[in-house]
Design an enzyme around this catalytic site. Structure first.
Site, PDB file in Angstrom:
ATOM      1  N   GLU A  44       0.809  -1.213   0.000  1.00 53.84           N
ATOM      2  CA  GLU A  44       0.000   0.000   0.000  1.00 53.84           C
ATOM      3  C   GLU A  44       0.847   1.271   0.000  1.00 53.84           C
ATOM      4  OE1 GLU A  44      -3.237  -0.443   2.664  1.00 53.84           O
ATOM      5  OE2 GLU A  44      -3.346   1.699   3.050  1.00 53.84           O
ATOM      6  N   ASP A  45       1.865   1.269   0.819  1.00 50.73           N
ATOM      7  CA  ASP A  45       2.551   2.532   1.071  1.00 50.73           C
ATOM      8  C   ASP A  45       3.918   2.663   0.409  1.00 50.73           C
ATOM      9  OD1 ASP A  45       0.429   3.116   2.685  1.00 50.73           O
ATOM     10  OD2 ASP A  45       1.412   2.499   4.542  1.00 50.73           O
TER      11      ASP A  45
END
Ligand code: MN
Length: 684
Positions: A90-91
């Site tokens: 996600e990051d």
């Protein structure tokens, strides 16, 4: 600089703690597995290197905490590794393929499943932004749940993730604190409960409660602390007596005492409008023993030491709760004159009561979905809810909202437990009726449901079920749903099913009628016109085939009720009269004056006469009245012709308030079951 060092050593320390926890549950862990964990940690640390939590701590603190929690519950190595890597896709720059290549497919899949997707694009219209954000959060929830059907560990990782986020929620902005905490109370904590994970459930609830209502939480904490010392001292004495008595009988035990968690006390006080002094099961004792047999022996000893309160004993060992929970519960009258609840269970049951479905990894139970599903009934609901929305248009806000509403609906209310004729336990939300039960067992059973036996007595489909009821559904191949069922059914999801059924049926009928009409008229003339006014003097009728803004009334000869097959007759100067299609008074000629009509709503009540012929006996009349009242029907007028001779035939007539043809049929069917009744019919 010094602060950074402190955090750094903190993460090294946390990683050590992680390895120790893993080894504690799994002393025979291989070098290869340890290396997998080390590698996951290294990648996570590298990936999140330049990120910080809102608290200012290095980001790696978060995945480490999540992994430690998973390790504490005894989850397998792949899940713990996925816990370390859960925010990587996600990051950061690493993707699913990379994790699959460097680790394995299972870890990559788990990480991918907890990764959020983004619906909000840079060029999103400002007016739509909030809606898009809300839809995004629902869509992520839906995808996460969908992935959990294949692998329930996805939810377990998500819950551990939520827990650590809630522990550090104070760093968020106020509006986010509110939104996240509410979501935890409405969705995540109830999911934990349905999976038997009571420990994480109460931790999540207390954290969200304190974030949402800090003043109330603080006040409650102070009140509990006031009586805490004396309470604990008292419980200590009881524990001491109990421990030595059990030992005398040769039962080794571990006895814990506990005070309910904050949020459950708050809920109890609110729900019953009670003060803290009035909540008597604030305190409880838990006896943990080695063998199942010891549980029952301990129960016997407890009941000879103190008097049990009648009606409070529950054997969840023989009949586990639908979330797998097992234990014996009894409430005794303690020497100080106040009741105490005592729970008795084995160590394995205790582990299961705390960590629910997660403990199945610790105990290496059969972990295939089928075996888990038989122990955790909610998995069936999860499957139904998520799969129903799999093929729907996901970009529709309405669809997302409906999914969320149904999920909340299934999670929010208290549950009751009822029994099938084979003594299987079925859970339903409080307020559920016989119909909810039928649909819960099987959709087909629901669709062909005719009547039911509740605790061996005939009961209408609208009967609200109570804890412990035994329910048997009676079906008939010709039975089919009625619009009035929408009033009887509690679950929004099942209501939706019924609505879809009627929508389909309506479409089919329109097509059929259209085809019929096409044979005699031009196809373009067929239109459906809903009567614009909702004036209650007016009849809820839809006129098919054009604009008829004329008065509509019922024919007095056959008094149709909604559900009857009806037809409209265009009178000269008096608008449209509605007849039953089988009415004998229906004018036989002037075919062009007939018009198709159909029922629009169920808002009205219609007086209908019902005639009963029965062999007279003592108490007969009263039985008839009772059967009618049980269907929640008002009796407007009642007459009876009593027979001249003894045991002759009696005729009774009731004028009833009927909402719908199916309502009437239900009454007639129930009346026919009364002993002595020869005939029950609608009087013309
Ligand atoms: Mn996270």
């Amino acid at each position: 600089m010094r602060l950074e060092n402190l955090f750094l050593s903190n993460s090294t320390h946390l990683f050590k703690q992680l390895l120790e926890t893993i080894k504690k549950h799994n002393p025979k862990i291989s070098e290869k597995e340890i290396n997998l964990i080390k590698k996951s940690y290294e990648l996570a640390e590298q990936a999140h290197k330049n990120q910080k939590r809102l608290s200012g701590e290095p980001y790696i603190i978060h995945p480490l905490n999540v992994a430690i929690y998973l390790a504490k519950m005894g989850l397998d190595i792949n899940t713990i590794a996925a816990g370390l890597l859960h925010d990587v896709i996600e990051d950061t720059i690493y993707n699913e393929e990379y994790i699959k290549k460097e680790f394995n497919e299972e870890i990559a899949k788990l990480v991918k499943s907890v990764t959020k997707i983004s619906l909000v694009k840079k060029d999103s219209y400002k007016e739509k932004l909030n809606e898009l954000k809300a839809q995004e959060s629902i869509e992520n929830l839906r995808l996460m749940l969908l992935a959990s059907i294949d692998d329930i560990r996805v939810i377990i990782i998500k819950l551990a993730d939520k827990l650590h986020n809630m522990q550090t929620i104070k760093y968020q902005k106020p509006h986010k604190i509110e939104r996240i905490s509410k979501e935890v109370l409405d969705i995540y904590a109830p999911i934990a409960g349905r999976l038997g994970m009571y420990r994480i459930k109460s931790e999540l609830e207390d954290l969200a409660f304190e974030a949402l209502y800090p003043k109330e939480a603080e006040k409650l904490r102070q009140e509990i602390n006031l009586s805490k010392d004396s309470l604990e001292n008292y419980l200590k004495k009881i524990k001491k007596i109990l421990y030595s008595k059990l030992k005398e009988a040769g039962i080794e035990s571990q006895i814990d005492s506990r005070i309910k968690h904050l949020y459950s006390i708050y809920q109890k006080m609110n729900k019953n409008n009670k003060t803290i002094q009035q909540i008597y099961d604030l305190r409880g004792i838990r006896v943990i023993v080695s063998e199942v047999n010891d549980c029952y022996s301990a129960l016997g000893i407890i009941h000879t030491l103190w008097k049990p309160l009648p009606g409070r004993f529950k054997d969840y060992i023989a009949l586990p709760k639908p979330n797998g929970y097992q234990s014996l519960h009894t409430t005794i009258m303690a020497p100080d004159g106040k009741p105490i609840e005592i729970q008795i269970r084995t160590f394995e049951m205790n582990e299961q009561a705390e960590n629910g479905i997660a403990s199945h990894w610790l105990y290496k139970h059969n972990l295939n979905y089928k075996s888990l599903k038989s122990k955790f009934q909610w998995l069936n609901i999860l499957k139904q809810i998520t799969l129903e929305y799999q093929n729907k248009n996901k970009n529709q806000w309405e669809v997302s909202k409906e999914f969320f509403m149904n999920l909340q609906d299934e999670l929010q209310s208290d549950e009751i437990y009822v029994f099938t004729p084979k003594a299987d336990i079925i859970t339903l939300p409080r307020g559920s009726t016989v119909l909810d039960f039928a649909f819960k067992i099987h959709t087909e059973l629901g669709f062909h449901c005719k009547s039911a036996l509740v605790n061996d007595k005939i009961a209408p489909l609208s009967t609200e079920l109570k804890n412990g009821d035994k329910v048997e559904i009676i079906t008939h191949p010709d039975a089919k749903p009625s619009p009035i069922w929408l009033k009887y059914i509690k679950s929004n999801r099942i209501k939706q099913k019924i609505r879809n059924y009627f929508r389909k049926k309506e479409e089919q009928e329109i097509i059929k009628e259209q085809k019929q009409k096409e044979e005699i008229t031009k196809p373009t003339e067929i239109k459906i016109k809903r009567k614009p006014s909702k004036n209650p003097q007016e009849v809820p009728i839809e006129v098919i085939g054009g604009n008829f803004d004329v008065p509509v009334r019922y024919a007095g000869c056959c008094s149709p009720v909604p559900g009857d097959k009806i037809i409209g007759y265009i009178t000269r100067g008096r608008g449209i009269t509605i007849h039953r299609t089988d009415c004998s008074q229906l004018p036989k000629i002037e075919d062009d004056r007939f018009i198709s009509v159909k029922w629009e709503g169920l808002t009205e009540i219609y007086p209908i006469s019902v005639e009963i012929t029965a062999k007279d006996r003592q108490g007969l009349y009263l039985d008839l009245v009772q059967v009618i009242t049980r269907t929640k029907t008002n009796i407007l007028k009642a007459t009876a012709e009593l027979p001249k001779e003894q045991n002759g035939t009696m005729k009774a007539t009731f004028l009833l308030e009927i909402e719908h043809l199916d309502h009437l049929n239900e009454i007639l069917e129930s009346l026919k079951l009364v002993n002595g009744v020869l005939e029950a019919k609608r009087k013309n």
